[in-house]
Design an enzyme around this catalytic site. Structure first.
Site, PDB file in Angstrom:
ATOM      1  N   CYS A   1      58.189  59.557  20.677  1.00  0.00           N
ATOM      2  CA  CYS A   1      58.260  60.735  19.823  1.00  0.00           C
ATOM      3  C   CYS A   1      59.464  61.531  20.312  1.00  0.00           C
ATOM      4  O   CYS A   1      59.536  61.894  21.473  1.00  0.00           O
ATOM      5  CB  CYS A   1      56.984  61.568  19.977  1.00  0.00           C
ATOM      6  SG  CYS A   1      57.115  63.214  19.264  1.00  0.00           S
TER       7      CYS A   1
ATOM      8  N   CYS B   1      52.015  65.283  17.131  1.00  0.00           N
ATOM      9  CA  CYS B   1      52.751  66.229  16.292  1.00  0.00           C
ATOM     10  C   CYS B   1      53.102  65.659  14.916  1.00  0.00           C
ATOM     11  O   CYS B   1      53.597  66.382  14.057  1.00  0.00           O
ATOM     12  CB  CYS B   1      54.014  66.710  17.007  1.00  0.00           C
ATOM     13  SG  CYS B   1      55.299  65.455  17.102  1.00  0.00           S
TER      14      CYS B   1
ATOM     15  N   LYS C   1      35.594  33.706  50.043  1.00  0.00           N
ATOM     16  CA  LYS C   1      36.192  34.676  49.123  1.00  0.00           C
ATOM     17  C   LYS C   1      35.333  35.932  49.040  1.00  0.00           C
ATOM     18  O   LYS C   1      34.113  35.852  48.872  1.00  0.00           O
ATOM     19  CB  LYS C   1      36.303  34.050  47.726  1.00  0.00           C
ATOM     20  CG  LYS C   1      37.188  32.810  47.694  1.00  0.00           C
ATOM     21  CD  LYS C   1      38.637  33.147  47.500  1.00  0.00           C
ATOM     22  CE  LYS C   1      38.925  33.312  46.038  1.00  0.00           C
ATOM     23  NZ  LYS C   1      40.359  33.318  45.761  1.00  0.00           N
TER      24      LYS C   1
ATOM     25  N   LYS D   1      42.463  35.871  54.730  1.00  0.00           N
ATOM     26  CA  LYS D   1      43.105  35.077  53.685  1.00  0.00           C
ATOM     27  C   LYS D   1      44.067  36.028  52.977  1.00  0.00           C
ATOM     28  O   LYS D   1      43.652  36.928  52.242  1.00  0.00           O
ATOM     29  CB  LYS D   1      42.063  34.534  52.704  1.00  0.00           C
ATOM     30  CG  LYS D   1      42.667  33.614  51.658  1.00  0.00           C
ATOM     31  CD  LYS D   1      41.573  32.902  50.886  1.00  0.00           C
ATOM     32  CE  LYS D   1      42.116  31.850  49.947  1.00  0.00           C
ATOM     33  NZ  LYS D   1      43.234  32.253  49.133  1.00  0.00           N
TER      34      LYS D   1
ATOM     35  N   ASP E   1      46.661  37.635  50.567  1.00  0.00           N
ATOM     36  CA  ASP E   1      46.836  37.498  49.126  1.00  0.00           C
ATOM     37  C   ASP E   1      48.304  37.720  48.770  1.00  0.00           C
ATOM     38  O   ASP E   1      48.682  38.773  48.266  1.00  0.00           O
ATOM     39  CB  ASP E   1      45.941  38.520  48.422  1.00  0.00           C
ATOM     40  CG  ASP E   1      45.750  38.158  46.964  1.00  0.00           C
ATOM     41  OD1 ASP E   1      46.195  37.066  46.549  1.00  0.00           O
ATOM     42  OD2 ASP E   1      45.158  38.972  46.234  1.00  0.00           O
TER      43      ASP E   1
ATOM     44  N   CYS F   1      57.157  68.681  20.990  1.00  0.00           N
ATOM     45  CA  CYS F   1      55.830  68.112  20.697  1.00  0.00           C
ATOM     46  C   CYS F   1      54.869  68.578  21.787  1.00  0.00           C
ATOM     47  O   CYS F   1      55.177  68.478  22.980  1.00  0.00           O
ATOM     48  CB  CYS F   1      55.930  66.584  20.687  1.00  0.00           C
ATOM     49  SG  CYS F   1      54.342  65.738  20.704  1.00  0.00           S
TER      50      CYS F   1
ATOM     51  N   CYS G   1      53.829  60.150  15.450  1.00  0.00           N
ATOM     52  CA  CYS G   1      53.270  60.682  16.693  1.00  0.00           C
ATOM     53  C   CYS G   1      51.833  61.148  16.459  1.00  0.00           C
ATOM     54  O   CYS G   1      51.590  61.971  15.574  1.00  0.00           O
ATOM     55  CB  CYS G   1      54.120  61.841  17.204  1.00  0.00           C
ATOM     56  SG  CYS G   1      53.393  62.667  18.632  1.00  0.00           S
TER      57      CYS G   1
ATOM     58  N   GLU H   1      40.193  34.048  60.252  1.00  0.00           N
ATOM     59  CA  GLU H   1      41.364  34.915  60.052  1.00  0.00           C
ATOM     60  C   GLU H   1      41.434  35.349  58.593  1.00  0.00           C
ATOM     61  O   GLU H   1      40.781  34.749  57.732  1.00  0.00           O
ATOM     62  CB  GLU H   1      42.641  34.166  60.457  1.00  0.00           C
ATOM     63  CG  GLU H   1      42.980  33.035  59.502  1.00  0.00           C
ATOM     64  CD  GLU H   1      44.038  32.076  60.045  1.00  0.00           C
ATOM     65  OE1 GLU H   1      44.064  31.839  61.262  1.00  0.00           O
ATOM     66  OE2 GLU H   1      44.816  31.566  59.232  1.00  0.00           O
TER      67      GLU H   1
ATOM     68  N   TYR I   1      50.901  31.250  59.456  1.00  0.00           N
ATOM     69  CA  TYR I   1      49.608  30.911  60.048  1.00  0.00           C
ATOM     70  C   TYR I   1      49.357  29.423  60.228  1.00  0.00           C
ATOM     71  O   TYR I   1      48.270  29.017  60.590  1.00  0.00           O
ATOM     72  CB  TYR I   1      48.475  31.500  59.201  1.00  0.00           C
ATOM     73  CG  TYR I   1      48.635  31.235  57.712  1.00  0.00           C
ATOM     74  CD1 TYR I   1      48.529  29.950  57.192  1.00  0.00           C
ATOM     75  CD2 TYR I   1      48.906  32.287  56.833  1.00  0.00           C
ATOM     76  CE1 TYR I   1      48.702  29.711  55.842  1.00  0.00           C
ATOM     77  CE2 TYR I   1      49.077  32.051  55.480  1.00  0.00           C
ATOM     78  CZ  TYR I   1      48.976  30.763  54.996  1.00  0.00           C
ATOM     79  OH  TYR I   1      49.153  30.515  53.665  1.00  0.00           O
TER      80      TYR I   1
HETATM   81  S1  IVH Z   1      45.607  27.624  55.644  1.00  0.00           S
HETATM   82  C1  IVH Z   1      46.249  23.090  54.936  1.00  0.00           C
HETATM   83  N1  IVH Z   1      45.303  30.172  56.111  1.00  0.00           N
HETATM   84  O1  IVH Z   1      45.520  30.444  50.359  1.00  0.00           O
HETATM   85  C2  IVH Z   1      45.700  24.460  54.839  1.00  0.00           C
HETATM   86  N2  IVH Z   1      45.938  29.511  53.914  1.00  0.00           N
HETATM   87  O2  IVH Z   1      43.868  29.449  48.275  1.00  0.00           O
HETATM   88  C3  IVH Z   1      46.742  25.463  54.697  1.00  0.00           C
HETATM   89  N3  IVH Z   1      46.296  31.389  52.376  1.00  0.00           N
HETATM   90  O3  IVH Z   1      47.438  27.574  49.778  1.00  0.00           O
HETATM   91  C4  IVH Z   1      46.249  26.777  54.283  1.00  0.00           C
HETATM   92  N4  IVH Z   1      45.840  32.976  53.822  1.00  0.00           N
HETATM   93  O4  IVH Z   1      48.675  29.776  50.429  1.00  0.00           O
HETATM   94  C5  IVH Z   1      45.599  29.235  55.190  1.00  0.00           C
HETATM   95  N5  IVH Z   1      45.052  32.406  56.696  1.00  0.00           N
HETATM   96  C6  IVH Z   1      45.345  31.477  55.775  1.00  0.00           C
HETATM   97  C7  IVH Z   1      45.704  31.804  54.460  1.00  0.00           C
HETATM   98  C8  IVH Z   1      45.974  30.789  53.538  1.00  0.00           C
HETATM   99  C9  IVH Z   1      46.203  32.708  52.573  1.00  0.00           C
HETATM  100  C10 IVH Z   1      46.674  30.792  51.067  1.00  0.00           C
HETATM  101  C11 IVH Z   1      47.488  29.533  51.176  1.00  0.00           C
HETATM  102  C12 IVH Z   1      46.660  28.493  50.470  1.00  0.00           C
HETATM  103  C13 IVH Z   1      45.822  29.330  49.555  1.00  0.00           C
HETATM  104  C14 IVH Z   1      44.604  28.627  49.097  1.00  0.00           C
END
Ligand code: IVH
Length: 712
Positions: free
Chosen positions: A461, A446, A349, A144, A146, A466, A443, A142, A255
């Site tokens: 300015c 001018c 990542k 990650k 941000d 200007c 500036c 799934e 999640y």
């Molecule tokens: S699972 C015990 N699933 O990434 C494990 N974390 O870099 C719980 N994060 O602390 C985390 N997307 O805040 C999980 N699909 C995802 C996530 C996710 C973002 C964050 C989360 C974690 C951090 C670690």
């Protein structure tokens, strides 16, 4: 959460309630009826929150939604006994939050182990298979997300606590702010899964488009933009005014079920991670259930991650990788965790959208409001498919705070659609030859002395003529979100200005095409395009003109607010600061600036010339009505209206260009008399020129105006 049948029913109920509201106020006779009506309104609003914030598939217009919400608020005000703890109105808390007290998470919020390539993943899979003794594992892959990590506790199906991640063991309690996020249900039937208390984890985020608008607004207010949606989300979660949090357009994706307590004799909870996501989705949360894949073996995981990296920019929010989790919850339990991360999960990542480069010099650019912006010139560096060589440093404070120096090696980041920025100088790589960045006191264009007011971080300015400012004002006026005269980009504006062909904004509409013809690179075709673009700009909606004027602190959103409040842009000349602040989202600072603009002789003169050049100055709602508007007509209301509030009726008059008077006099055109009208009605009857209308007559008059609008 809502099956198709329920959705259909709730859609119908919404329409029925709206019809009822259109006819009269949501009057409830008895207490029982009030409770029932409040229940219906709550149900419909909750369902529409889910459609809008979780499903991203709105069914009601904003205005319709607002009408239902206002009706519920009014009903609860007159019948406080019907207010439910999870009523949609109860998201909105009273005052400011003084502190966010520390809270211990029920289970520590761990981090994730990071991987960056196929080898890392293959190695992790090998260890996982070894420790479980299985030949092939089933994984969930799934995104990650941000954003800013949060943890939510639900007790007896109600949200009881929301917290930030903090140091993982102890976070900050931010429940009031969490309640503002409408993707998070205030109540969720965990009990139907045999769960009494639940702690769930997720991420609060801001969609990229909302983030972009947010930064545009900051730019209009001369504030440095926030670096990325993640910072915006985590900053928003800690705001002291919960109502402000509600305006930030935050969303949340959940999640993880980190803790749950079984209800006696009801062990119905899911047994796989995919099942958890499905459960969260069915409880009304936004979960990655739809963005997740269950696969077997690490090769499929790798393929999945690669593919996701390709699609990353197409998502409405930022993701910085994928998370791979062992699907079977019993296996997860068996694999356990280190003090830092669970052994059953791994983050993959994506390639960082960061790079390092050398800061060579700093240029100072003068903007349309005269503010001087330092811009770092760096050695060109490719970041996420784009070569970056120029990075804004925003203002002197930012430079000082980061302690940037000429010659520094700098870390540059460019998130998604976000403008690149310098994260920090690499202090360890300094060799002593780095030089301090000197800010000019005059500036650079001018030569006028620069000033810095105490409440601002920008040097300015103040010479309005200007060259830099004039050119930038024209560039802004023709820009895409303003009057959209594309063929007149920055280069041409500068060129024409230097040749004396385009001295100011109104000059656009009196360009000497014969002279342009003689310029190199301007064939008949490009000149025709320019002519067409200029012609088209004359018919742009009013809010674009207002935005294009470049009034300080007036971004697109404020321009829209102003445009919809007036009949003609000229009306703003009569608006004082107090009247301006009564508009939604316009504070004293913005009002002050708008007022200053519309009382400045040069500006009014410019508007006059624009108008006489055929530039549209009227708001859309009346433009088409021509002579049929209420423009120039005066109104006075007396007595009680039955179908609408007095203030609403007055707004209608103003919206159609009419003016309101306070007393009956020979200047009055219409007196609208509601029930129990008294002395004003008597007085008006004595003046022959005053037309007396009842409420129905007034609505008819307005209705005719509306017809005129549609008829053109
Ligand atoms: S699972 C015990 N699933 O990434 C494990 N974390 O870099 C719980 N994060 O602390 C985390 N997307 O805040 C999980 N699909 C995802 C996530 C996710 C973002 C964050 C989360 C974690 C951090 C670690």
């Amino acid at each position: 959460m809502y099956n198709p049948q329920q959705q259909k029913e709730l859609d119908h109920l919404a329409r029925e309630l709206l019809r009822r509201l259109a006819k009269s106020k949501p009057e409830a006779d008895g207490e029982g009826e009030a409770a029932e009506l409040a229940g219906s309104l709550s149900r419909v609003i909750r369902y529409n929150d889910w459609k809008y914030y979780v499903q991203s598939d709105p069914v009601l217009s904003d205005a319709e939604y607002d009408r239902l919400f206002t009706a519920l608020k009014a009903l609860e005000a007159t019948h406080p006994e019907v207010i439910e703890a999870d009523s949609p109105t109860q998201r909105v808390a009273g005052g400011l939050t003084r502190a966010f007290p520390p809270v211990s998470h029920l289970v520590p919020m761990l981090s994730l182990e990071n991987s960056y390539n196929e080898q890392d993943l293959t190695e992790w899979d090998r260890r996982a298979r070894e420790s479980t003794g299985l030949g092939e594992l089933e994984y969930c892959v799934e995104p990650k997300f941000d954003g800013a990590g949060i943890s939510l506790v639900y007790e007896e199906d109600r949200l009881s606590r929301g917290a930030t991640r903090g140091d993982g063991a102890v976070g900050e309690e931010i429940t009031v702010n969490i309640r503002q996020i409408r993707a998070i249900p205030l109540a969720a039937k965990f009990s139907s899964f045999g769960i009494g208390q639940a702690e769930i984890r997720g991420e609060v985020m801001i969609n990229k488009d909302i983030f972009k608008k947010f930064n545009e607004q900051r730019a209009a207010e001369n504030l440095p933009p926030l670096a990325n949606p993640r910072n915006a989300a985590s900053g928003s979660l800690r705001m002291v005014d919960p109502r402000e949090v509600g305006k930030r357009g935050l969303t949340a994706i959940l999640y993880h079920l980190s803790f749950f307590q079984n209800l006696p004799g009801k062990p119905l909870h899911p047994t796989t991670h995919a099942g958890v996501l499905e459960m969260l989705r069915s409880l009304g949360f936004r979960s990655p259930a739809g963005d997740m894949k269950v696969v077997r073996g690490i090769q499929e995981v790798i393929a999945c991650c690669r593919e996701a990296e390709q699609r990353r920019d197409a998502l409405p929010f930022e993701i910085d990788g994928m998370v791979i989790k062992v699907n079977d919850l019993a296996l997860q339990e068996q694999m356990g965790m280190t003090s830092h991360h669970p052994r059953w999960a791994m983050a993959f990542k994506f390639r960082a959208r960061q790079g390092t480069s050398k800061l060579r010099r700093v240029e100072f650019q003068v903007g349309r409001t005269g503010s001087v912006t330092p811009v770092a010139k760096i050695d060109p560096v490719p970041i996420g498919g784009v070569t970056v060589s120029s990075v804004s440093l925003f203002n002197e404070d930012v430079v000082k705070e980061k302690d940037l120096r000429i010659g520094d090696t700098v870390l540059v980041e460019r998130a998604g659609d976000v403008i690149p920025y310098i994260v920090k100088p690499m202090v360890d790589l300094r060799d002593g030859t780095e030089k301090k960045i000197r800010f000019p006191r005059d500036c650079p264009v001018c030569g006028n002395e620069l000033v810095r007011s105490p409440d601002e971080s920008a040097w300015r300015c103040v010479n309005a003529s200007c060259k830099a400012q004039v050119v930038e004002r024209i560039v802004h006026f023709v820009s895409k979100d303003a009057m959209d005269i594309r063929s007149l980009g920055e280069t041409n504006v500068k060129k024409f200005y230097d040749l004396g062909l385009l001295p100011d904004i109104p000059g656009i509409y009196s360009l000497d095409f014969d002279k342009l013809k003689e310029l190199e690179g301007f064939g008949p075709r490009s000149l025709q395009n320019l002519r067409d673009a200029i012609d088209h700009s004359r018919t742009q909606p009013l809010h674009r003109l207002i935005y294009g004027l470049g009034i300080r602190y007036v971004g697109e959103a404020t321009a829209k607010t102003l445009a919809s409040a007036v009949h003609d842009i000229g009306d703003l000349e009569d608006w004082d600061v107090e009247k301006l602040t009564r508009l939604e989202d316009i504070g004293p600072k913005v009002a002050e600036s708008v007022h200053r603009f519309f009382t400045n002789r040069d500006n009014l003169n410019m508007l006059k010339i624009l108008k006489s050049s055929g530039v549209n100055s009227q708001s859309a709602q009346y433009k088409a009505t021509g002579s049929g508007t209420l423009h120039g007509k005066t109104f006075l209301f007396t007595g009680t209206l039955s179908g609408m509030k007095r203030s609403e009726a007055e707004e209608l008059v103003e919206a159609h260009g009419g003016k309101l008077l306070g007393n009956v006099s020979t200047h009055l055109n219409y007196l609208v008399a509601g029930e129990e009208a008294g002395s004003k009605l008597e007085k008006a009857k004595k003046i022959h020129s005053v037309i007396i209308l009842d409420e129905a007559g007034f609505l008819k008059l307005i209705g005719e105006q509306k017809k005129g609008t549609h008829g053109g």
